[in-house]
Design a protein around this motif. Structure first.
Motif, mmCIF file in Angstrom:
data_model
loop_
_atom_site.group_PDB
_atom_site.id
_atom_site.type_symbol
_atom_site.label_atom_id
_atom_site.label_comp_id
_atom_site.label_asym_id
_atom_site.label_seq_id
_atom_site.Cartn_x
_atom_site.Cartn_y
_atom_site.Cartn_z
ATOM 1 N N LYS A 159 0.856 -1.173 0.000
ATOM 2 C CA LYS A 159 0.000 0.000 0.000
ATOM 3 C C LYS A 159 0.893 1.222 0.000
ATOM 4 N N GLU A 190 -2.970 -0.845 -3.446
ATOM 5 C CA GLU A 190 -3.748 0.308 -2.994
ATOM 6 C C GLU A 190 -2.857 1.537 -2.945
ATOM 7 N N SER A 208 -3.308 5.546 -1.547
ATOM 8 C CA SER A 208 -4.234 6.274 -0.684
ATOM 9 C C SER A 208 -3.690 7.643 -0.316
#
Length: 886
Positions: A635, A668, A670
């Motif tokens: 991530k 991901e 973010s």
């Protein structure tokens, strides 16, 4: 009433006048349909098939579809969904993604009726759709590709969602595969857009698609006059409407009522006793059980005014007896300028001198996703804010000041942004939505209509530019004097910075020994102006490039020859006098188009330069963090906005390059203020450079641990790796820092615009751009194609017309944005002169793409009929599809 939805009978109760779009989105939860034009039927984002015919659902009353078959994107045959979504991703036809689901529905209908459409037929079929990102080129490519796959001429592209890594050719499987076996994974390759298929299928939620338990809907009551004293606000009728839960006005703001990125001059609400400054001023905000009720209530709020004459001419605004737009501020927002050498003497000694006044227009961004905000409060009074703006940390800072809350009480999360182009830097409805959520202790979502959006957010500045320029007998530039005047409208936004940037670029990409530039930015009661792609440089490029062409004609040179003679070289002073470095690519872009220019019968040529990074002595930082999740997936967290430019995809590629892992390891990406990775505003074409450096720093640290773990990142689960980059070496104009670079980097470009020799219609644009290193060549091309589309609209047809400070029309049809049939062929040539200050040599490219376009069009028109054009838009596009889908 009932109708069949995707093959299933649905019984629904509808309100009088309710549209099919409202029914599908708000009652049935189908959010693949997007609301872009608020019932105008002009954007194509909401199309469905009714009894096999493609129609806009925003213009169709639900009662009119009783008993009929309605098919949304979700109801397409699985094979069509798979084919089209893959092809859109593989061809690069997805950028911000907001328009894409509508395009997919249209493409499916087209291919069902015409299995072998020509490119012209595809273009005509999507004429009812607007795309502000791609310039339509790669959308046409995607539909052509899908048609060829259906005909069995090529194979279906790999299923990216299932884990294929097109960039490296790796199949779906364990992300730990051969970490150390290859040094280059992704940089320089066409990695498909991050979550591209989800965007294509309408599965990636934008703010307007999001919901929360017990959510209320917000609406705003805007001012009726651009300049009027508010004498009374009566909310009683609105409060009595069934379903209304809260109404807030200026007195409900606990903290600072005036916000602003640079100057805190923009009130979140106008109070009784204050004077409005524009028709986008907010008088009150309402929260109700549904959107329709909230809007009805907002319309019931009565406002009494003493109407005053608006101040709409920036020249008149500077007169000593002019009324003040803001009682506590002069109408002159800012002045900027610089001088080098003896301009008077140099002009007097020049063999040729030309002078002209140029004017440019107010332009609407027309990002397809109107502004929206969702605020979810918790029991402790902490506000979770979901934003589609361009800077979550600036949003948080201003919200905390307005709400009188500490930063610990406000979290701003970035969600997919349906286009921005600078227009989502400023706050619009975030304060009002947050205040409603505070007062009701319930989640509130507020989405602007297209009319409200156009009235509220800042536009591209109109400029008046007086230029005088000289050269010697051989055509070498000798001196330039420029006076610039910009109308910044009702509020400062970043107007002072726009005029500063315009002044710095007033000489264009040319060496001019003696220079004098003076620029002013002025308040009026027009809609505010702020950041828009190009940030003031498009305006001065239109002027200076034509000055160069006029001097060329005096000397007997053509457009290529005079530019070859005068383009900046390494170490020569740019604009205010700072040395330009790493600029070999500027000349290469010119050389790359030499044959195109000379081979065309009617063509215009222009060059461009645009800063990368804010610079000017400002310290700029990129910050990122890589987290190792279960299974060894990654991530990535950072602080800037993905708004269609491909930042998240570039992040994937740079993680892959710096760690040696497959790009698909990044599952991901973010952005949230809770991560405390402030990178500032996503502006100045700097996201790839700043975030990229930070990602590489974090990835390099991760690679050290991977080497120790022999490439098995599953042993590193739970670890985090922080990266940071700092640029603190730029100099300030007009100071002793003149020997240092003015900006972190620059983008360089040359464009040739070719006309039909008989009609004068633009038939082709050739764009050569120095991108430093193309991290993702397909995405680079897509950015430039989209910028050319916006540049052509700016040159030819786009304008937000105003009368007395009020938009003459907020119809998309009237804004002049080019539709697919109006677009010429666009040829992109990527020049790669590595930028030492960029990650892997990359430069930012988002803004430079349209800097040369308008002057190249003007030069082409001069080549066609011998007439100089000094005002935009040129309004001579020979195409019936310029601004009307038919």
């Amino acid at each position: 009433m009932f109708f069949r939805l995707n093959g299933v009978s649905r019984q629904v109760a509808v309100a009088p006048g309710e549209t099919l779009l409202e029914t599908l989105r708000e009652r049935l939860g189908i959010t693949s349909l997007k609301e872009g034009c608020s019932g105008q039927g002009q954007c194509g984002c909401c199309v469905v098939r009714i009894n096999g015919r493609v129609v806009t659902s925003c213009t169709r009353p639900t009662t009119k579809v009783a008993g009929q078959d309605v098919v949304t994107l979700e109801g397409l045959a699985p094979a069509d969904r798979q084919l089209l979504s893959r092809c859109f991703v593989a061809a690069g036809g997805v950028q911000c993604g907001f328009c894409t689901p509508g395009m997919v529905v249209r493409a499916a209908a087209l291919l069902a009726s015409n299995p072998k459409p020509s490119r012209a037929e595809i273009s005509k079929q999507i004429a009812g759709h607007l795309c502000r990102c791609t310039g339509y080129v790669k959308i046409l490519d995607a539909i052509e590709l899908a048609a060829r796959v259906r005909r069995g001429e090529v194979e279906l592209p790999p299923d990216i969602q299932a884990g294929e890594d097109v960039a490296s050719g790796e199949a779906d499987g364990d992300p730990r595969a051969s970490h150390s076996s290859r040094s280059s994974r992704s940089v320089g390759r066409d990695l498909p857009r991050y979550r591209g298929r989800s965007y294509a299928l309408g599965e990636e939620p934008y703010v307007g698609d999001m919901a929360a338990a017990d959510m209320l809907h917000g609406a705003v009551r805007l001012a009726d006059h651009p300049r009027a004293l508010v004498t009374a606000i009566d909310t009683r009728r609105a409060a009595q409407l069934a379903g209304v839960r809260c109404i807030v006005t200026a007195g409900d703001v606990a903290g600072q009522r005036r916000v602003g990125l640079v100057e805190p001059d923009w009130p979140s609400f106008i109070a009784v006793g204050e004077t409005t400054c524009m028709v986008g001023d907010v008088i009150a905000a309402v929260a109700a059980v549904d959107r329709r009720t909230a809007r009805q209530a907002a319309a019931l709020i009565e406002v009494d005014y003493q109407v005053l004459e608006p101040l709409t001419d920036p020249v008149l605004a500077l007169q000593p007896d002019a009324p003040q737009v803001h009682p506590s501020r002069a109408n002159l927002l800012s002045t900027t300028g610089y001088g080098r050498g003896d301009v008077e003497g140099a002009l007097a000694q020049s063999v040729h001198v030309v002078a002209e006044t140029y004017r440019t227009q107010c332009v609407e961004h027309l990002f397809l996703e109107p502004e929206a905000c969702l605020v979810v409060p918790d029991e402790a009074g902490r506000l979770q804010i979901y934003s589609q703006g361009q800077g979550v940390y600036d949003d948080r800072r201003q919200l905390c000041l307005a709400l009188d809350l500490p930063t610990a009480k406000v979290a701003v999360t970035q969600v997919p942004t349906g286009g921005a182009f600078g227009g989502k830097e400023d706050l619009t409805v975030q304060v009002q939505t947050a205040l409603l959520a505070q007062r009701t202790a319930r989640p509130v979502r507020l989405v602007l209509s297209r009319d409200e959006s156009i009235r509220m957010h800042p536009k591209r500045h109109p400029f008046v530019m007086d230029y005088q320029m000289g050269c010697d007998a051989e055509g070498r530039l000798t001196a330039l004097r420029a006076q610039l005047l910009a109308d910044t409208g009702a509020y400062a936004s970043v107007g002072a910075k726009v005029i500063e940037r315009a002044a710095a670029h007033a000489c264009g990409p040319y060496y001019v020994p003696d220079v004098s530039v003076a620029a002013q930015c002025v308040y009026t009661n027009n809609p505010p102006c702020g950041a828009m792609r190009g940030f003031g440089v498009n305006q001065v490029a239109f002027a200076v490039e034509q000055m160069v062409d006029q001097l060329a004609a005096r000397v007997g040179l053509d457009g290529y020859q005079i530019r070859e003679l005068n383009l900046l070289r390494e170490g020569q002073p740019f604009g205010p006098g700072h040395p330009l470095a790493h600029c070999a690519g500027l000349r290469e872009t010119l050389v790359a188009l030499k044959d195109r220019y000379y081979d065309a019968k009617v063509a215009g040529l222009a060059c461009g330069i645009k800063n990368v990074g804010v610079g000017g002595g400002k310290t700029e930082r990129g910050r990122a963090r890589i987290e190792v999740l279960e299974g060894g997936r990654l991530k990535v967290l950072h602080g800037m906005t993905e708004m269609g430019q491909g930042l998240h995809t570039v992040v994937q590629q740079m993680v892959a390059e710096s760690t040696g892992l497959p790009a698909r390891s990044v599952v991901e990406v973010s952005v949230c203020t809770d991560d405390e990775l402030n990178c500032g505003m996503t502006t100045s074409s700097r996201a790839t450079v700043l975030v990229g450096h930070a990602v590489v720093d974090a990835g390099t640290k991760l690679r050290v641990d991977l080497d120790e773990a022999k490439g098995d990142q599953t042993t590193l689960v739970g670890r985090t790796y922080d990266g940071e980059f700092c640029c603190d070496w730029t100099g300030q104009p007009g100071t002793d820092d003149a020997g240092t670079p003015l900006h972190l980097s620059f983008g360089f470009a040359t464009q040739v615009v070719i006309l039909d020799e008989h009609t004068g219609k633009v038939t082709k644009v050739c764009a050569a751009h120095d991108v430093g290193k193309a991290i993702n060549p397909m995405a680079c091309e897509g950015q430039i194609e989209g910028a050319v589309h916006m540049g052509l609209g700016y040159a030819l047809s786009e304008q937000l017309e105003l009368s007395g400070g009020v938009p003459v029309s907020t119809s998309l049809r009237k804004l002049g944005v080019l539709r697919a049939p109006a677009m010429p062929v666009v040829e992109v040539i990527l020049v790669e002169q590595a930028e030492p200050n960029g990650p892997y040599g990359a430069r930012g490219i988002g803004e430079i793409g349209l800097v040369p376009t308008a002057p190249a069009v003007a030069a082409a028109y001069y080549a066609f009929d011998g007439r100089r054009r000094t005002a935009l838009p040129l309004a001579e596009l020979c195409c019936e599809a310029a601004g009307d889908p038919g």
